[in-house]
Motif scaffolding. Structure first.
Motif, mmCIF file in Angstrom:
data_model
loop_
_atom_site.group_PDB
_atom_site.id
_atom_site.type_symbol
_atom_site.label_atom_id
_atom_site.label_comp_id
_atom_site.label_asym_id
_atom_site.label_seq_id
_atom_site.Cartn_x
_atom_site.Cartn_y
_atom_site.Cartn_z
ATOM 1 N N LEU A 286 -6.712 -68.207 77.823
ATOM 2 C CA LEU A 286 -7.958 -67.623 78.301
ATOM 3 C C LEU A 286 -7.699 -66.331 79.073
ATOM 4 O O LEU A 286 -6.908 -66.286 80.009
ATOM 5 N N GLY A 287 -8.371 -65.270 78.637
ATOM 6 C CA GLY A 287 -8.319 -63.991 79.322
ATOM 7 C C GLY A 287 -9.736 -63.475 79.515
ATOM 8 O O GLY A 287 -10.683 -63.977 78.903
ATOM 9 N N VAL A 288 -9.885 -62.467 80.361
ATOM 10 C CA VAL A 288 -11.200 -61.876 80.610
ATOM 11 C C VAL A 288 -11.053 -60.362 80.543
ATOM 12 O O VAL A 288 -10.006 -59.819 80.897
ATOM 13 N N VAL A 289 -12.098 -59.707 80.059
ATOM 14 C CA VAL A 289 -12.110 -58.247 80.038
ATOM 15 C C VAL A 289 -13.126 -57.766 81.064
ATOM 16 O O VAL A 289 -14.238 -58.286 81.144
ATOM 17 N N LEU A 290 -12.715 -56.812 81.885
ATOM 18 C CA LEU A 290 -13.595 -56.227 82.889
ATOM 19 C C LEU A 290 -13.896 -54.788 82.517
ATOM 20 O O LEU A 290 -12.983 -53.981 82.315
ATOM 21 N N GLN A 291 -15.166 -54.468 82.445
ATOM 22 C CA GLN A 291 -15.617 -53.094 82.256
ATOM 23 C C GLN A 291 -15.483 -52.377 83.598
ATOM 24 O O GLN A 291 -15.423 -53.018 84.652
ATOM 25 N N ARG B 188 -5.603 -67.495 71.421
ATOM 26 C CA ARG B 188 -5.801 -66.990 72.777
ATOM 27 C C ARG B 188 -6.898 -65.935 72.702
ATOM 28 O O ARG B 188 -6.865 -65.056 71.855
ATOM 29 N N PHE B 189 -7.864 -66.038 73.637
ATOM 30 C CA PHE B 189 -9.058 -65.206 73.547
ATOM 31 C C PHE B 189 -9.350 -64.494 74.852
ATOM 32 O O PHE B 189 -9.226 -65.062 75.934
ATOM 33 N N ILE B 190 -9.778 -63.242 74.712
ATOM 34 C CA ILE B 190 -10.207 -62.419 75.840
ATOM 35 C C ILE B 190 -11.727 -62.376 75.790
ATOM 36 O O ILE B 190 -12.310 -61.866 74.839
ATOM 37 N N LEU B 191 -12.359 -62.949 76.813
ATOM 38 C CA LEU B 191 -13.816 -63.052 76.864
ATOM 39 C C LEU B 191 -14.421 -61.997 77.777
ATOM 40 O O LEU B 191 -13.796 -61.602 78.770
ATOM 41 N N PRO B 192 -15.653 -61.582 77.488
ATOM 42 C CA PRO B 192 -16.375 -60.731 78.442
ATOM 43 C C PRO B 192 -16.567 -61.485 79.762
ATOM 44 O O PRO B 192 -16.575 -62.722 79.793
ATOM 45 N N LEU B 193 -16.755 -60.747 80.831
ATOM 46 C CA LEU B 193 -16.868 -61.341 82.159
ATOM 47 C C LEU B 193 -17.900 -62.456 82.225
ATOM 48 O O LEU B 193 -17.603 -63.558 82.688
ATOM 49 N N GLN B 194 -19.116 -62.199 81.763
ATOM 50 C CA GLN B 194 -20.165 -63.214 81.904
ATOM 51 C C GLN B 194 -19.857 -64.473 81.093
ATOM 52 O O GLN B 194 -20.109 -65.579 81.547
ATOM 53 N N ALA B 195 -19.285 -64.315 79.914
ATOM 54 C CA ALA B 195 -18.921 -65.483 79.108
ATOM 55 C C ALA B 195 -17.866 -66.314 79.832
ATOM 56 O O ALA B 195 -17.924 -67.556 79.821
ATOM 57 N N PHE B 196 -16.913 -65.657 80.482
ATOM 58 C CA PHE B 196 -15.903 -66.372 81.259
ATOM 59 C C PHE B 196 -16.537 -67.102 82.438
ATOM 60 O O PHE B 196 -16.265 -68.274 82.686
ATOM 61 N N LEU B 197 -17.412 -66.423 83.177
ATOM 62 C CA LEU B 197 -18.048 -67.030 84.352
ATOM 63 C C LEU B 197 -18.940 -68.200 83.973
ATOM 64 O O LEU B 197 -19.090 -69.149 84.755
ATOM 65 N N ASP B 198 -19.533 -68.156 82.786
ATOM 66 C CA ASP B 198 -20.431 -69.227 82.340
ATOM 67 C C ASP B 198 -19.697 -70.475 81.874
ATOM 68 O O ASP B 198 -20.328 -71.515 81.671
ATOM 69 N N LEU B 199 -18.377 -70.391 81.700
ATOM 70 C CA LEU B 199 -17.616 -71.568 81.265
ATOM 71 C C LEU B 199 -17.635 -72.646 82.330
ATOM 72 O O LEU B 199 -17.614 -72.366 83.533
ATOM 73 N N ASP B 200 -17.631 -73.877 81.886
ATOM 74 C CA ASP B 200 -17.491 -75.010 82.798
ATOM 75 C C ASP B 200 -16.142 -74.877 83.512
ATOM 76 O O ASP B 200 -15.137 -74.559 82.874
ATOM 77 N N PRO B 201 -16.086 -75.098 84.821
ATOM 78 C CA PRO B 201 -14.821 -74.947 85.556
ATOM 79 C C PRO B 201 -13.675 -75.775 84.966
ATOM 80 O O PRO B 201 -12.527 -75.315 84.943
ATOM 81 N N GLU B 202 -13.982 -76.957 84.460
ATOM 82 C CA GLU B 202 -12.935 -77.786 83.868
ATOM 83 C C GLU B 202 -12.398 -77.163 82.575
ATOM 84 O O GLU B 202 -11.201 -77.215 82.295
ATOM 85 N N VAL B 203 -13.275 -76.553 81.809
ATOM 86 C CA VAL B 203 -12.844 -75.865 80.588
ATOM 87 C C VAL B 203 -11.952 -74.682 80.955
ATOM 88 O O VAL B 203 -10.910 -74.456 80.331
ATOM 89 N N ARG B 204 -12.326 -73.923 81.993
ATOM 90 C CA ARG B 204 -11.490 -72.802 82.436
ATOM 91 C C ARG B 204 -10.097 -73.282 82.834
ATOM 92 O O ARG B 204 -9.097 -72.674 82.480
ATOM 93 N N ARG B 205 -10.034 -74.384 83.571
ATOM 94 C CA ARG B 205 -8.730 -74.893 84.013
ATOM 95 C C ARG B 205 -7.895 -75.399 82.833
ATOM 96 O O ARG B 205 -6.707 -75.117 82.739
#
Length: 177
Positions: free
Chosen positions: A59-64, A36-53
């Motif tokens: 999948l986690g995201v970190v917000l500054q 299980r991974f916490i990604l920076p915001l831009q890396a999360f947003l750049d993921l293909d929507p199907e991969v995110r789902r």
């Protein structure tokens, strides 16, 4: 001359300390492995929507503090965890994001505090809906090991985590223990 040491970071939840099953990653390349991974915001947003789902459970995201919560508001159903950074005692923007995740966006996943999580902040974070904490502050680590979370017994404002109403006044709330 000794090299500076990185402070120990332990994961604490309201049920106590536990092993952290999440790892902070710098890019989406980490998703090719297990875990299980916490990604920076831009890396999360750049993921293909199907991969995110398909990777939602891991999948986690970190917000500054300067990152806009609105960038992920419509994607919260594709996340299991949102980590909010507290870089310094004087920067409270992540408090607002934590409260908004629970009250406005009804996020049911984990909300994690990371960075400079300090003794005086923990009770407020709990009231706002944070439920995981990366703790490195030695004073807070010691208090949590002793079972002490601190805080005040009465509150005058509602929060994301409901409190029972206090005696006589509808706006006075008694801390849940």
């Amino acid at each position: 001359m000794t090299e500076p040491t990185t402070p120990e970071i332990r994961l604490w939840t309201p049920t106590g300390f536990r092993e952290d099953e999440w790892a902070h990653a710098e890019s989406a390349d980490a998703l090719s492995g297990n875990g299980r991974f916490i990604l920076p915001l831009q890396a999360f947003l750049d993921l293909d929507p199907e991969v995110r789902r398909s990777a939602r459970e891991r999948l986690g995201v970190v917000l500054q503090p300067g990152d806009q919560l609105e960038k992920i508001a419509d994607l919260l159903d594709q996340l299991s965890l949102v980590a909010l950074v507290f870089p310094a005692f004087s920067d409270g923007r992540s408090f607002s994001k934590g409260e908004l995740l629970r009250s406005r966006h009804d996020f049911e996943g984990a909300v994690r505090a990371t960075g400079q999580v300090l003794v005086d902040q923990l009770p407020h974070m709990l009231r706002l809906g944070f439920d995981e904490f990366e703790i490195s502050n030695p004073v807070l680590l010691k208090r949590l090991e002793e079972g002490r979370t601190g805080g005040l017994g009465l509150y005058y404002q509602p929060a994301a985590v409901p409190e029972p109403k206090g005696p006589k006044y509808s706006w006075r709330r008694v801390r849940n223990s």
